[in-house]
Design a protein around this motif. Structure first.
Motif, PDB file in Angstrom:
ATOM      1  N   HIS A  38      35.383  34.152  46.946  1.00 23.50           N
ATOM      2  CA  HIS A  38      36.097  35.180  47.704  1.00 23.50           C
ATOM      3  C   HIS A  38      35.169  36.364  47.938  1.00 23.50           C
ATOM      4  O   HIS A  38      34.235  36.590  47.186  1.00 23.50           O
ATOM      5  CB  HIS A  38      37.323  35.673  46.925  1.00 23.50           C
ATOM      6  N   SER A  39      35.465  37.128  48.966  1.00 22.87           N
ATOM      7  CA  SER A  39      34.763  38.390  49.176  1.00 22.87           C
ATOM      8  C   SER A  39      35.743  39.516  48.887  1.00 22.87           C
ATOM      9  O   SER A  39      36.937  39.405  49.177  1.00 22.87           O
ATOM     10  CB  SER A  39      34.215  38.487  50.598  1.00 22.87           C
ATOM     11  N   PHE A  40      35.241  40.583  48.254  1.00 23.32           N
ATOM     12  CA  PHE A  40      36.070  41.715  47.863  1.00 23.32           C
ATOM     13  C   PHE A  40      35.481  43.001  48.406  1.00 23.32           C
ATOM     14  O   PHE A  40      34.265  43.165  48.456  1.00 23.32           O
ATOM     15  CB  PHE A  40      36.134  41.827  46.337  1.00 23.32           C
ATOM     16  N   THR A  41      36.352  43.933  48.769  1.00 23.88           N
ATOM     17  CA  THR A  41      35.937  45.250  49.223  1.00 23.88           C
ATOM     18  C   THR A  41      36.830  46.279  48.552  1.00 23.88           C
ATOM     19  O   THR A  41      38.037  46.062  48.428  1.00 23.88           O
ATOM     20  CB  THR A  41      36.074  45.384  50.751  1.00 23.88           C
ATOM     21  N   GLY A  42      36.228  47.385  48.126  1.00 19.96           N
ATOM     22  CA  GLY A  42      36.996  48.460  47.511  1.00 19.96           C
ATOM     23  C   GLY A  42      36.083  49.466  46.857  1.00 19.96           C
ATOM     24  O   GLY A  42      34.858  49.315  46.867  1.00 19.96           O
ATOM     25  N   PRO A  43      36.664  50.504  46.262  1.00 14.88           N
ATOM     26  CA  PRO A  43      35.846  51.535  45.624  1.00 14.88           C
ATOM     27  C   PRO A  43      35.224  51.035  44.320  1.00 14.88           C
ATOM     28  O   PRO A  43      35.790  50.189  43.627  1.00 14.88           O
ATOM     29  CB  PRO A  43      36.834  52.666  45.359  1.00 14.88           C
ATOM     30  N   LEU A  44      34.054  51.561  44.019  1.00 17.81           N
ATOM     31  CA  LEU A  44      33.404  51.258  42.751  1.00 17.81           C
ATOM     32  C   LEU A  44      34.212  51.901  41.620  1.00 17.81           C
ATOM     33  O   LEU A  44      34.662  53.045  41.738  1.00 17.81           O
ATOM     34  CB  LEU A  44      31.982  51.804  42.736  1.00 17.81           C
ATOM     35  N   LEU A  45      34.393  51.180  40.534  1.00 19.31           N
ATOM     36  CA  LEU A  45      35.156  51.693  39.404  1.00 19.31           C
ATOM     37  C   LEU A  45      34.593  53.022  38.917  1.00 19.31           C
ATOM     38  O   LEU A  45      35.339  53.962  38.649  1.00 19.31           O
ATOM     39  CB  LEU A  45      35.163  50.666  38.260  1.00 19.31           C
ATOM     40  N   ARG A  46      33.263  53.143  38.840  1.00 19.06           N
ATOM     41  CA  ARG A  46      32.662  54.386  38.338  1.00 19.06           C
ATOM     42  C   ARG A  46      32.984  55.579  39.231  1.00 19.06           C
ATOM     43  O   ARG A  46      33.063  56.702  38.768  1.00 19.06           O
ATOM     44  CB  ARG A  46      31.161  54.226  38.132  1.00 19.06           C
ATOM     45  N   GLU A  47      33.183  55.360  40.530  1.00 19.77           N
ATOM     46  CA  GLU A  47      33.540  56.445  41.441  1.00 19.77           C
ATOM     47  C   GLU A  47      35.006  56.845  41.267  1.00 19.77           C
ATOM     48  O   GLU A  47      35.349  58.014  41.351  1.00 19.77           O
ATOM     49  CB  GLU A  47      33.276  56.029  42.892  1.00 19.77           C
ATOM     50  N   VAL A  48      35.863  55.867  41.031  1.00 20.72           N
ATOM     51  CA  VAL A  48      37.286  56.150  40.865  1.00 20.72           C
ATOM     52  C   VAL A  48      37.537  56.955  39.597  1.00 20.72           C
ATOM     53  O   VAL A  48      38.339  57.877  39.590  1.00 20.72           O
ATOM     54  CB  VAL A  48      38.111  54.842  40.851  1.00 20.72           C
ATOM     55  N   VAL A  49      36.834  56.624  38.515  1.00 19.61           N
ATOM     56  CA  VAL A  49      37.062  57.319  37.251  1.00 19.61           C
ATOM     57  C   VAL A  49      36.184  58.555  37.094  1.00 19.61           C
ATOM     58  O   VAL A  49      36.237  59.226  36.063  1.00 19.61           O
ATOM     59  CB  VAL A  49      36.876  56.379  36.037  1.00 19.61           C
ATOM     60  N   ALA A  50      35.412  58.906  38.096  1.00 15.55           N
ATOM     61  CA  ALA A  50      34.490  60.044  38.002  1.00 15.55           C
ATOM     62  C   ALA A  50      35.196  61.346  37.632  1.00 15.55           C
ATOM     63  O   ALA A  50      34.635  62.175  36.933  1.00 15.55           O
ATOM     64  CB  ALA A  50      33.723  60.216  39.313  1.00 15.55           C
ATOM     65  N   GLY A  51      36.429  61.528  38.051  1.00 18.76           N
ATOM     66  CA  GLY A  51      37.164  62.748  37.721  1.00 18.76           C
ATOM     67  C   GLY A  51      37.768  62.740  36.334  1.00 18.76           C
ATOM     68  O   GLY A  51      38.351  63.714  35.901  1.00 18.76           O
ATOM     69  N   THR A  52      37.613  61.639  35.613  1.00 20.50           N
ATOM     70  CA  THR A  52      38.178  61.504  34.276  1.00 20.50           C
ATOM     71  C   THR A  52      37.083  61.164  33.273  1.00 20.50           C
ATOM     72  O   THR A  52      37.312  60.484  32.295  1.00 20.50           O
ATOM     73  CB  THR A  52      39.254  60.387  34.254  1.00 20.50           C
ATOM     74  N   LEU A  53      35.889  61.614  33.537  1.00 21.47           N
ATOM     75  CA  LEU A  53      34.767  61.275  32.666  1.00 21.47           C
ATOM     76  C   LEU A  53      34.989  61.800  31.251  1.00 21.47           C
ATOM     77  O   LEU A  53      35.494  62.903  31.066  1.00 21.47           O
ATOM     78  CB  LEU A  53      33.468  61.885  33.204  1.00 21.47           C
ATOM     79  N   PRO A  54      34.579  61.025  30.266  1.00 25.87           N
ATOM     80  CA  PRO A  54      34.597  61.546  28.896  1.00 25.87           C
ATOM     81  C   PRO A  54      33.647  62.740  28.805  1.00 25.87           C
ATOM     82  O   PRO A  54      32.746  62.893  29.625  1.00 25.87           O
ATOM     83  CB  PRO A  54      34.079  60.379  28.061  1.00 25.87           C
ATOM     84  N   ASP A  55      33.852  63.581  27.816  1.00 22.60           N
ATOM     85  CA  ASP A  55      32.975  64.743  27.628  1.00 22.60           C
ATOM     86  C   ASP A  55      31.672  64.323  26.963  1.00 22.60           C
ATOM     87  O   ASP A  55      31.486  64.469  25.764  1.00 22.60           O
ATOM     88  CB  ASP A  55      33.681  65.816  26.787  1.00 22.60           C
ATOM     89  N   PHE A  56      30.772  63.754  27.775  1.00 17.58           N
ATOM     90  CA  PHE A  56      29.474  63.333  27.275  1.00 17.58           C
ATOM     91  C   PHE A  56      28.628  64.556  26.976  1.00 17.58           C
ATOM     92  O   PHE A  56      28.631  65.516  27.750  1.00 17.58           O
ATOM     93  CB  PHE A  56      28.725  62.500  28.326  1.00 17.58           C
ATOM     94  N   ASP A  57      27.876  64.498  25.904  1.00 18.02           N
ATOM     95  CA  ASP A  57      26.900  65.532  25.599  1.00 18.02           C
ATOM     96  C   ASP A  57      25.635  65.158  26.365  1.00 18.02           C
ATOM     97  O   ASP A  57      25.004  64.146  26.061  1.00 18.02           O
ATOM     98  CB  ASP A  57      26.629  65.586  24.093  1.00 18.02           C
ATOM     99  N   PRO A  58      25.243  65.930  27.382  1.00 18.35           N
ATOM    100  CA  PRO A  58      24.089  65.550  28.215  1.00 18.35           C
ATOM    101  C   PRO A  58      22.781  65.461  27.429  1.00 18.35           C
ATOM    102  O   PRO A  58      21.837  64.820  27.854  1.00 18.35           O
ATOM    103  CB  PRO A  58      24.019  66.651  29.279  1.00 18.35           C
ATOM    104  N   ARG A  59      22.704  66.082  26.254  1.00 15.01           N
ATOM    105  CA  ARG A  59      21.493  66.009  25.432  1.00 15.01           C
ATOM    106  C   ARG A  59      21.420  64.710  24.644  1.00 15.01           C
ATOM    107  O   ARG A  59      20.385  64.374  24.104  1.00 15.01           O
ATOM    108  CB  ARG A  59      21.441  67.194  24.464  1.00 15.01           C
ATOM    109  N   ARG A  60      22.554  63.984  24.584  1.00 15.54           N
ATOM    110  CA  ARG A  60      22.620  62.754  23.789  1.00 15.54           C
ATOM    111  C   ARG A  60      22.911  61.579  24.716  1.00 15.54           C
ATOM    112  O   ARG A  60      24.042  61.146  24.846  1.00 15.54           O
ATOM    113  CB  ARG A  60      23.684  62.888  22.719  1.00 15.54           C
TER     114      ARG A  60
END
Length: 139
Positions: A38-60
């Motif tokens: 099958h062929s699929f089209t849609g948004p990338l999961l990482r783009e959809v959850v971008a507004g709900t990112l965990p609080d990553f420590d950018p230094r780690r």
């Protein structure tokens, strides 16, 4: 919205998925567990959850590898992915929340999680209802 360290759940569909600003992908994965193609089209999961990112420590940088995403769908199906699988600095897998399959809208069937790096379709979740994001705590 930022996710708390304990985890955040986001009901589907999200406004991000219908936004024109969300990057979309198109895939035609092959399965080893049957002749389906099958062929699929849609948004990338990482783009959809971008507004709900965990609080990553950018230094780690390695901290991102301990976070998980659990995708729930119809008929009680669930799939778990690591954040590192979809993170552009790690696995960079083009995991989709497909809104179209074989050029047909999935409006009635519901959005489908598509994991193209899998050799079988076991983590493909139909009729996605929600996405949980949280950290994997060490025992």
């Amino acid at each position: 919205m930022r996710a708390a360290a304990a985890g955040a759940y986001r009901a589907w569909p999200t406004a991000a998925a219908s936004s024109a600003a969300v990057a979309t992908g198109s895939l035609t994965p092959a399965y080893t567990d049957g002749p389906q193609r099958h062929s699929f089209t849609g948004p990338l999961l990482r783009e959809v959850v971008a507004g709900t990112l965990p609080d990553f420590d950018p230094r780690r940088r390695k901290e991102r590898s301990r976070f998980l995403l659990a995708v729930s769908g119809g008929a009680g199906h669930h799939a778990v992915l690591s954040w590192a699988e979809i993170d552009a600095d790690f696995g960079d897998a083009p995991v989709l929340l497909a809104t179209r399959m074989d050029d047909e809208a999935l409006d009635e069937a519901g959005t489908q999680l598509v994991v193209p790096s899998d050799r079988c379709g076991a983590r493909y979740v139909s009729a996605v209802t929600g996405i949980w994001i949280g950290s994997c705590r060490t025992p």
